[in-house]
Each structure stands twice: as structure tokens, then as C-alpha cells.
Scaffold this active site. Structure first.
Site, short mmCIF file in Angstrom:
data_model
loop_
_atom_site.label_atom_id
_atom_site.label_comp_id
_atom_site.label_asym_id
_atom_site.label_seq_id
_atom_site.Cartn_x
_atom_site.Cartn_y
_atom_site.Cartn_z
N LYS A 186 0.83 -1.20 0.00
CA LYS A 186 0.00 0.00 0.00
C LYS A 186 0.87 1.27 0.00
O LYS A 186 2.09 1.19 0.16
CB LYS A 186 -0.93 -0.02 1.22
CG LYS A 186 -1.92 -1.20 1.21
CD LYS A 186 -2.74 -1.24 -0.07
CE LYS A 186 -4.03 -2.01 0.06
NZ LYS A 186 -3.89 -3.48 0.02
C1 LIG Z 1 -5.26 -4.29 0.65
C2 LIG Z 1 -6.71 -4.13 0.67
C3 LIG Z 1 -7.52 -4.57 1.74
C4 LIG Z 1 -7.02 -5.41 2.85
O1 LIG Z 1 -5.87 -5.02 3.47
P1 LIG Z 1 -4.88 -6.06 4.17
O2 LIG Z 1 -4.11 -5.13 5.06
O3 LIG Z 1 -4.03 -6.68 3.13
O4 LIG Z 1 -5.69 -7.03 4.94
C5 LIG Z 1 -8.87 -4.30 1.69
N1 LIG Z 1 -9.42 -3.65 0.68
C6 LIG Z 1 -8.69 -3.23 -0.38
C7 LIG Z 1 -9.36 -2.49 -1.49
C8 LIG Z 1 -7.33 -3.48 -0.43
O5 LIG Z 1 -6.62 -3.10 -1.48
#
Ligand SMILES: *Cc1c(COP(=O)(O)O)cnc(C)c1O
Length: 403
Positions: A186
Site C-alpha cells: 500500500k
Molecule cells: C489491501 C486491501 C484490503 C485489505 O488489506 P490487508 O491489510 O491486506 O488485509 C482491503 N481492501 C482493499 C481495497 C485493499 O486493497
């Protein structure tokens, strides 16, 4: 988009503070922690950056969604409307609570189509969960109007759009609740982590308790605390929070770099006849983590995606087939392949996803390519990438658009 490109002294300093005290947990051990409360500090800074009253850090974006839903009282049999284009965490978090995911079509924003949302509302609907995929947002005014009319919660999944804004407000802060992920890919990362933001005091109290086994966090004797509600363990560790605190201080620098690189790529593709761009709702500003564009047909898009790969342009994603982000890739959900018995509410209420008509989503997803925007590229590298992309795509579209 990735914060993993940019680790430095900021993260090391915060992590060292934690390692030197040896207190890896966010709660308790007051005397040993040398005054370091990284998770608490992150929460205060993040709430302020997101212009929200409350922030609850948790162990992942997926747990943020679960905690957010639980904090607002969503439970067994409640229907939660979510898009066909998202990450699997959307339905995982809903089903974890025994609630029922209701999948609806997306439009040219690549997020929930408000008309499709309204058509899917039943007397069991409790929540609408737009997912701001690939750096841009859902039409939040339209969704809010629907939620107000039908008395539903609006929960924004802003995991892929941190730092984007809608009518001047940070994404995630517009709805009743907003969720973020700080996983390794992210925009900012702390290894694994997530956050829930809200302006609702009761939801914030519920979230605080639910993510830590129902602990009320009153006083300083953890063992003697009361537990007003059942909870779970979705806590973040102090070490992860420390990394996140370092990253958060650089968020705005990352966003500025993304915008710079996005703009170079966009300007190049604007010149290509036949390329159009994902619609950003009026009043919205992307966080520029991806450049998302459409080609005229599914077939040409598949050809172009293949050609980009062959030309060495990496990090261009085609979500429509063989991919984890679109319903086509979710065979396990469509067939309810669960390790254990699925709650009867879900089994009884869920759509027949193998036969549902998502042709409106297919029409957009089949024609979508998303080009990741990295911050580590030099300007010359982005220029080169941008002209290469324009050249390859023009070549593929040439037959269609020559006259
Ligand atoms: C990455 C992501 C999540 C979940 O995040 P994690 O930290 O990997 O559990 C949820 N929604 C979206 C749109 C994402 O890209």
C-alpha cells in the site's frame, strides 16, 4: 503506490525506540516503555491527517473492515452491498460476522454504480461499502443520498486510495466509517496493519473494545478490566505501529511524487486516439497510485496488455481475467468453498454468484488496464515508460483507428 520503496531513518528511529524499551505490545507495561506509545501516537496523527475525530489501529486492512462493521452493529443476516471489483477482503470481512455480501455492478468510475446499489436494497440491507479502487473514488454524494434515504451505513474502503480527496475531504472520512490498509504494497506500509476512522464516538468505543477481546481499557491493570462486549484479537503490535509512524510522516511526499509520475504517463496516453480514462466523480481528486484507462474493446485491451508486457513495461494490470480483484477470479466465493459450515444466514440469502448477471461490470473491466505508479522512478525513467506505453498501445490500436 508502494511505501516499501521508501524506507529510511524515520522508520528505523521509531522501531529502535520500541526495541530499546523491549515493550512490543501497545497496551500496558507503562513503567518499562520509556514513554513510547507508538500505536497511540499513530492514531492521534492519523486521525488529524484524515480530519476525523477517532482512529483505531488494527492488525490489517481486512481486520479494519471487520472491526468497522462490528463496531456499527452489523451481524448475522445483515446484508452489505459491495462491488464486483475489489479485493477479497470485502466479502471476507462481511462473512466473518455472519453478514451477507451482496455484489453489485461497477460503472466507469470502476467503483459502485449508485443505480445498481439502489436496486439491490432489501429490508435486510444494513450497509453500503464502496471500495475506492486503484487510487480513485466512488460517487460519494450519490451513495450518501441513497444511504440517508434508506437509513443505511456508508463504510468507505479507502485501502487503495489513501490521501485522495472528495470535495475537499480525505477519502475515508466522508462516510460513517472509513478503512485503510498498511500492508506491504500500500501507499504507506507498516508491514501489516490497518486503521478505522470515524466521527461517531460510540463506534470508536466499540471498535476499541472489539479489536482487543472486549477490554474496556479503563485504568492501568489490564487483568482487572471489564469486558462489556464479546471481542476478538485484531490488535496491531507496537513494532508495526512504529514503522507506520515513520511512513505517515512521508505520506504527502509520496503523494506528490505519485502525482508527478502519473501526470507524465497520462499526458503521453492522452495523445493516443482510442484511449479514454476512468471517470473521477466531480469534486474528487485521486491519490495517483494508478493510472487507469480504457481501450475500445476487450479484445484490443487483452492484446495491448500482452504487448506492454512483451515490450518490457511492467506493473500494468489487467484485472478482468485470472485475477484476484474481480469476481471472475473468485471461484471459492461463487461456490462457497468454506473449510467449515457456512452460517445458515449466508447460505440462505447469498446470490447465486455463478449465474448472476454482471455484464455491466464486465463491459468496463474487460477494457480496463491499470498502470501502477511507483515513486522510485527517475523522471527520465517515467518519460521513457510513458512514451513506450503510448507507442505500444498506438501500434495495437492502429488497425482500428487508421483511416
Ligand atoms: C489491501 C486491501 C484490503 C485489505 O488489506 P490487508 O491489510 O491486506 O488485509 C482491503 N481492501 C482493499 C481495497 C485493499 O486493497
Amino acid at each position: 503506490m508502494p511505501g516499501f520503496e521508501a524506507f529510511g531513518e524515520e522508520e528505523k528511529k521509531h522501531v529502535n525506540d520500541v526495541l530499546e524499551s523491549g515493550v512490543l505490545m501497545r497496551y500496558g507495561f507503562d513503567g518499562m516503555r520509556n514513554g513510547h506509545w507508538k500505536a497511540k501516537e499513530f492514531e492521534a496523527a492519523f486521525a488529524q491527517r484524515m480530519q476525523s475525530q477517532y482512529c483505531q489501529l488494527v492488525s490489517s486492512g481486512t481486520s479494519a473492515l471487520t472491526v468497522a462493521l462490528a463496531s456499527a452493529g452489523v451481524g448475522a443476516g445483515d446484508e452489505v452491498i459491495m462491488p464486483t471489483f475489489t479485493f477479497v477482503a470485502s466479502f471476507e470481512s462481511i462473512m466473518m460476522l455472519g453478514a451477507v455480501p451482496v455484489l453489485v455492478d461497477i460503472d466507469d468510475t470502476l467503483t459502485l454504480d449508485p443505480a445498481a446499489v439502489e436496486a439491490a436494497i432489501t429490508d435486510k440491507t444494513r450497509c453500503v461499502m464502496p471500495v475506492h479502487m486503484c487510487g480513485s473514488m466512488a460517487d460519494l454524494d450519490a451513495l450518501k443520498a441513497i444511504c440517508d434515504k434508506h437509513n443505511l451505513l456508508l463504510l468507505e474502503d479507502a485501502c487503495q486510495a489513501i490521501g485522495g480527496t472528495y470535495k475537499g475531504q480525505p477519502l475515508g472520512s466522508y462516510g460513517d466509517l472509513g478503512c485503510f490498509s498498511f500492508d506491504f504494497v500500500k501507499t504507506i506500509t507498516c508491514g501489516e496493519g490497518g486503521a478505522v476512522i470515524t466521527n461517531n464516538e460510540q463506534y470508536s468505543i466499540n471498535a476499541d473494545q472489539y479489536q482487543d477481546h472486549g477490554h474496556d481499557h479503563v485504568g492501568n491493570d489490564r487483568g482487572a478490566e471489564t469486558h462489556p462486549v464479546l471481542g476478538y484479537n485484531f490488535r496491531i503490535s507496537e513494532l508495526n505501529a512504529a514503522v507506520g509512524l515513520g511512513q505517515l510522516s512521508k505520506l504527502d511526499t509520496f503523494l506528490a511524487k505519485q502525482k508527478e509520475h502519473y501526470t507524465i504517463m497520462r499526458n503521453a496516453l492522452e495523445q493516443v486516439n482510442g484511449v479514454t480514462f476512468r471517470r473521477v466523480p466531480e469534486g474528487g481528486e485521486e491519490n495517483y497510485s494508478f493510472l487507469n484507462f480504457f481501450l475500445p474493446t476487450t479484445e484490443l485491451t487483452q492484446k495491448a496488455h500482452k504487448a506492454l508486457g512483451e515490450a518490457g513495461v511492467d506493473a500494468c494490470f489487467y484485472w478482468y481475467t485470472n485475477n484476484w480483484h474481480y469476481i471472475n477470479g473468485w471461484e471459492h466465493l461463487r461456490n462457497l468453498n468454506s473449510l467449515g459450515r457456512v452460517p445458515s444466514e449466508i447460505r440462505n440469502q447469498i446470490q447465486d454468484l455463478n449465474n448472476a448477471d454482471f455484464s455491466a461490470s464486465d463491459a468496463w473491466m474487460g477494457r480496463t488496464i491499470s498502470a501502477l505508479v511507483k515513486i522510485g522512478w527517475t523522471e527520465a525513467e517515467v518519460q521513457q515508460r510513458a512514451s513506450k506505453m503510448a507507442e505500444v498501445i498506438s501500434e495495437v490500436l492502429k488497425t482500428e483507428y487508421s483511416l
